[in-house]
Design a protein around this motif. Structure first.
Motif, PDB file in Angstrom:
ATOM      1  N   PHE B 164     -20.689  -3.213 -37.953  1.00  0.00           N
ATOM      2  CA  PHE B 164     -22.048  -2.880 -38.385  1.00  0.00           C
ATOM      3  C   PHE B 164     -22.466  -3.806 -39.534  1.00  0.00           C
ATOM      4  N   LEU B 165     -21.568  -3.957 -40.508  1.00  0.00           N
ATOM      5  CA  LEU B 165     -21.860  -4.874 -41.612  1.00  0.00           C
ATOM      6  C   LEU B 165     -22.077  -6.290 -41.089  1.00  0.00           C
ATOM      7  N   GLY B 166     -21.304  -6.652 -40.042  1.00  0.00           N
ATOM      8  CA  GLY B 166     -21.411  -7.977 -39.446  1.00  0.00           C
ATOM      9  C   GLY B 166     -22.819  -8.271 -38.951  1.00  0.00           C
ATOM     10  N   LEU B 167     -23.511  -7.252 -38.489  1.00  0.00           N
ATOM     11  CA  LEU B 167     -24.883  -7.427 -38.018  1.00  0.00           C
ATOM     12  C   LEU B 167     -25.765  -8.030 -39.110  1.00  0.00           C
ATOM     13  N   PHE B 168     -25.426  -7.719 -40.356  1.00  0.00           N
ATOM     14  CA  PHE B 168     -26.222  -8.232 -41.464  1.00  0.00           C
ATOM     15  C   PHE B 168     -25.556  -9.446 -42.114  1.00  0.00           C
ATOM     16  N   GLY B 169     -24.529  -9.963 -41.439  1.00  0.00           N
ATOM     17  CA  GLY B 169     -23.848 -11.128 -41.963  1.00  0.00           C
ATOM     18  C   GLY B 169     -22.956 -10.834 -43.154  1.00  0.00           C
ATOM     19  N   VAL B 170     -22.650  -9.554 -43.357  1.00  0.00           N
ATOM     20  CA  VAL B 170     -21.756  -9.204 -44.463  1.00  0.00           C
ATOM     21  C   VAL B 170     -20.336  -9.121 -43.930  1.00  0.00           C
ATOM     22  N   GLU B 171     -19.418  -9.751 -44.615  1.00  0.00           N
ATOM     23  CA  GLU B 171     -18.036  -9.632 -44.168  1.00  0.00           C
ATOM     24  C   GLU B 171     -17.395  -8.408 -44.807  1.00  0.00           C
ATOM     25  N   GLY B 172     -16.908  -7.500 -43.962  1.00  0.00           N
ATOM     26  CA  GLY B 172     -16.359  -6.241 -44.463  1.00  0.00           C
ATOM     27  C   GLY B 172     -14.980  -6.405 -45.049  1.00  0.00           C
ATOM     28  N   ALA B 173     -14.559  -5.365 -45.754  1.00  0.00           N
ATOM     29  CA  ALA B 173     -13.205  -5.340 -46.301  1.00  0.00           C
ATOM     30  C   ALA B 173     -12.272  -4.724 -45.260  1.00  0.00           C
ATOM     31  N   PRO B 174     -10.974  -4.861 -45.433  1.00  0.00           N
ATOM     32  CA  PRO B 174     -10.073  -4.185 -44.506  1.00  0.00           C
ATOM     33  C   PRO B 174      -9.960  -2.689 -44.815  1.00  0.00           C
ATOM     34  N   TRP B 175     -10.827  -2.167 -45.685  1.00  0.00           N
ATOM     35  CA  TRP B 175     -10.923  -0.751 -46.017  1.00  0.00           C
ATOM     36  C   TRP B 175      -9.597  -0.015 -46.087  1.00  0.00           C
ATOM     37  N   VAL B 176      -9.218   0.662 -45.001  1.00  0.00           N
ATOM     38  CA  VAL B 176      -8.083   1.593 -45.104  1.00  0.00           C
ATOM     39  C   VAL B 176      -6.751   0.892 -45.345  1.00  0.00           C
ATOM     40  N   ASN B 177      -6.677  -0.389 -45.042  1.00  0.00           N
ATOM     41  CA  ASN B 177      -5.410  -1.082 -45.257  1.00  0.00           C
ATOM     42  C   ASN B 177      -5.366  -1.808 -46.585  1.00  0.00           C
ATOM     43  N   ASP B 178      -6.446  -1.718 -47.330  1.00  0.00           N
ATOM     44  CA  ASP B 178      -6.543  -2.437 -48.595  1.00  0.00           C
ATOM     45  C   ASP B 178      -6.417  -1.431 -49.742  1.00  0.00           C
ATOM     46  N   PRO B 179      -5.398  -1.592 -50.590  1.00  0.00           N
ATOM     47  CA  PRO B 179      -5.207  -0.636 -51.690  1.00  0.00           C
ATOM     48  C   PRO B 179      -6.445  -0.482 -52.565  1.00  0.00           C
ATOM     49  N   ASP B 180      -7.284  -1.528 -52.624  1.00  0.00           N
ATOM     50  CA  ASP B 180      -8.471  -1.423 -53.468  1.00  0.00           C
ATOM     51  C   ASP B 180      -9.577  -0.604 -52.811  1.00  0.00           C
ATOM     52  N   TRP B 181      -9.499  -0.418 -51.502  1.00  0.00           N
ATOM     53  CA  TRP B 181     -10.601   0.232 -50.800  1.00  0.00           C
ATOM     54  C   TRP B 181     -10.237   1.538 -50.106  1.00  0.00           C
ATOM     55  N   ALA B 182      -8.936   1.806 -49.934  1.00  0.00           N
ATOM     56  CA  ALA B 182      -8.533   2.972 -49.139  1.00  0.00           C
ATOM     57  C   ALA B 182      -9.078   4.268 -49.726  1.00  0.00           C
ATOM     58  N   LEU B 183      -8.972   4.405 -51.051  1.00  0.00           N
ATOM     59  CA  LEU B 183      -9.446   5.640 -51.665  1.00  0.00           C
ATOM     60  C   LEU B 183     -10.962   5.784 -51.523  1.00  0.00           C
TER      61      LEU B 183
END
Lengths: 276, 325
Positions: B164-183
């Motif tokens: 979904f973010l890609g539609l706007f040309g935004v590169e997403g984070a790896p979210w759940v696998n990234d310690p900075d983003w999982a929480l």
């Protein structure tokens, strides 16, 4: 804010809120190849394959897990409604020594987080031989038959306060015993509170994970939520579809309750602040 | 409690009837007995399932106990578990931080979302019942494993959210696998379930007298000032109620953290919620003495937070039927 704009905003928010649920339904009908390639909501080709393979995935079959969940939930509903009703009648309508003190204790247990009790209860049930015993559901069910869900006791006490006191006073003056007042006056009039309790105990138990995770250790005893976690252990590409399919199935009973009792559920949380 | 007071006074107001003729104490005595008869399942549960286990866990919190041996083999270690918790267990403080972050971020966001949508829904809108129900749906399916599974998959590296973010040309984070983003992913899941407090807000908004808004607009107050000076103060008891409820719930988050990390609290302990840490210590590492100590500190902490909330509530919660009118 103008009406149209407000409505538009609401529809946008609603779309965001519903997106994960719709995406889940769509994905569970996609083939494994399509799950990898098509991230959209609607599958190019609807395939029921995930449901059949998910259903048979683990040795005993998902049907068994659903049956286990259904049994635990059904017995919890019976236990909770009956035992909490009895306690609520005592608190709400009868005069007995130390009533206020016991009521205060009941309110205190209402605030007790379940995670605090889980360890000592586990040790107790293990000492009794109930954990992993002949019938591993005893630790899940016995507390429900002893009115330990103080929330429902409180809910029903609150409800009974609304029943006109003249009714049981009149019955008492006619010589009715507390039991027959309970049987013929309070019980029939408490139906709305009983139904609310029954619905919420069903939904909460069906969705419960923590206690079922702690007490159930044999695969054939697993309930649906515990069984779902088996999928997480094996998140290969091919298991995502079946995992979604079984997740979807496991939400259906709650969803049906929601559709049938929507108005009541919403009013229920209105009046008592209870959580979904 | 206030619950029983009016009942009693009314009972006394009833003139003595035939039932009282059994003797001066006859009826009283029989009600006493039946009171305890009806209460007996609850009493049994209170002692057997709640009180005695609580005392047991207090004792165990001062022991080293692995569950596999009989209780008599629990060895007394004094304050060692508590000492270890506060000074010798870095993962403990990490779990405290994770839980505090989760509650401090998720609860205000969730309440803001709930209040915002409730305000939007509060005016006459066709199909309000349906809207209300659909917004409530995520809360109802709430803490289920199934929803957490869907959520975690949505926030995978190549999950629906990133495309979904890609539609706007935004590169997403790896979210759940990234310690900075999982929480953050878990926080988002909690905020998404804003339906339950929203319904309570809606009920509260209905109670605000229309005359107050009329008076305010006569005085020339715009939408923002009306919200600031009428809605917020009138709604403060409901805000307070939701705040207490959601805070206590927030501290107990377990299922989503368990599902996201497959029961480990990972990646790199970033989702190690307090209750998950407690579960791991007690039921995976079988360190029940230590886990009991953790449970007691948890109980005291939640109690303390509730007291603090009530204390601070005095400064901003206005009860329209109270003294401050």
């Amino acid at each position: 804010m103008r009406g149209r704009l407000r409505l538009l905003l609401l529809i946008v928010i609603l779309a965001v809120v519903l997106y994960p649920l719709i995406w889940m339904v769509g994905t569970s009908f996609k083939s494994p190849q399509e799950i990898a390639s098509n991230i959209g909501l609607i599958p190019e080709k609807f395939t029921p394959g995930n449901f059949t393979s998910g259903w048979e995935k683990f040795d005993v079959g998902f049907g068994r897990f659903f049956l286990n969940s259904a049994m635990v939930s059904a017995l919890t509903v019976v236990g909770n409604t009956v035992s909490c009703l009895l306690a609520a009648y005592a608190f709400g309508r009868l005069k007995f020594r130390l009533r206020k003190a016991w009521f205060a204790v009941m309110i205190a247990t209402l605030l007790l987080p379940g995670h605090v009790l889980i360890i000592p209860q586990y040790i107790l049930f293990r000492t009794l031989g109930w954990v992993g015993g002949d019938w591993p559901y005893l630790p899940l069910l016995v507390p429900q038959f002893l009115a330990t869900e103080a929330f429902f006791v409180f809910l029903m006490v609150q409800f009974m306060r609304g029943i006109p006191r003249e009714l049981d006073e009149a019955a008492k003056i006619d010589g009715a015993s507390p039991f027959s007042v309970f049987r013929h006056v309070i019980l029939p009039l408490s139906r709305p509170a009983l139904v609310t309790t029954a619905i919420f105990s069903f939904i909460w138990t069906w969705n419960d994970f923590f206690r079922q995770l702690v007490y159930l250790s044999e695969l054939e005893d697993y309930t649906a939520p515990v069984a779902l976690t088996l999928f997480i252990d094996s998140t290969s590409e091919s298991s995502v579809g079946p995992m979604f399919a079984m997740s979807l199935l496991s939400l259906i009973p709650v969803f049906l309750f929601f559709v049938a009792f929507q108005r009541m559920l919403v009013e229920g949380i209105n009046t008592s602040g209870l959580k979904g | 409690m206030t619950t029983v007071r009016p009942a009693q006074s009314r009972l006394r107001a009833v003139p003595p009837g035939p039932a009282d003729r059994q003797g001066p104490h006859g009826r009283r005595h029989s009600e006493n007995l039946s009171g305890y008869a009806f209460l007996s399942p609850w009493l049994l549960g209170l002692f057997a399932i709640t009180a005695i286990p609580m005392l047991l866990s207090l004792y165990l919190s001062f022991t080293d106990y692995d569950v596999l041996t009989p209780l008599s083999e629990a060895s007394w270690v004094g304050w060692a578990n508590y000492e270890r918790m506060f000074t010798g267990d870095p993962s403990y403080w990490h779990a405290v931080r994770v839980t505090l972050t989760f509650a401090l971020v998720a609860v205000p966001l969730k309440l803001a979302a709930a209040l915002g949508v409730a305000l939007l829904l509060n005016r006459a809108i066709r199909g309000i019942g349906l809207f209300r129900g659909l917004f409530y749906l995520p809360s109802l399916l709430g803490g289920s494993v199934a929803l957490a599974i869907v959520w975690v998959n949505m926030f995978n590296r190549d999950g629906a959210f990133n495309s979904f973010l890609g539609l706007f040309g935004v590169e997403g984070a790896p979210w759940v696998n990234d310690p900075d983003w999982a929480l953050q992913t878990l926080i988002l899941l909690a905020v998404w379930q804003f339906g339950a407090p929203m319904v309570i807000f809606l009920a509260g908004l209905k109670q605000v007298p229309v005359e107050l808004y009329e008076a305010a607009s006569v005085d020339g107050a715009g939408a923002w000032r009306q919200f600031r000076n009428v809605t917020l103060p009138m709604l403060s008891p409901v805000i307070f109620f939701n705040l207490v409820l959601e805070t206590i719930n927030g501290f107990q988050g377990f299922t989503s953290a368990f599902v996201l990390s497959n029961g480990t609290g990972g990646p790199v302990d970033s989702t190690l919620m307090y209750t998950l840490d407690l579960y791991i210590k007690g039921f995976v590492e079988l360190d029940m003495g230590y886990a009991s100590a953790m449970a007691w500190v948890f109980l005291l902490a939640i109690g303390l937070i509730t007291v603090v909330l009530f204390r601070t509530g005095r400064f901003w919660v206005h009860y329209s039927d109270g003294e401050d009118r």
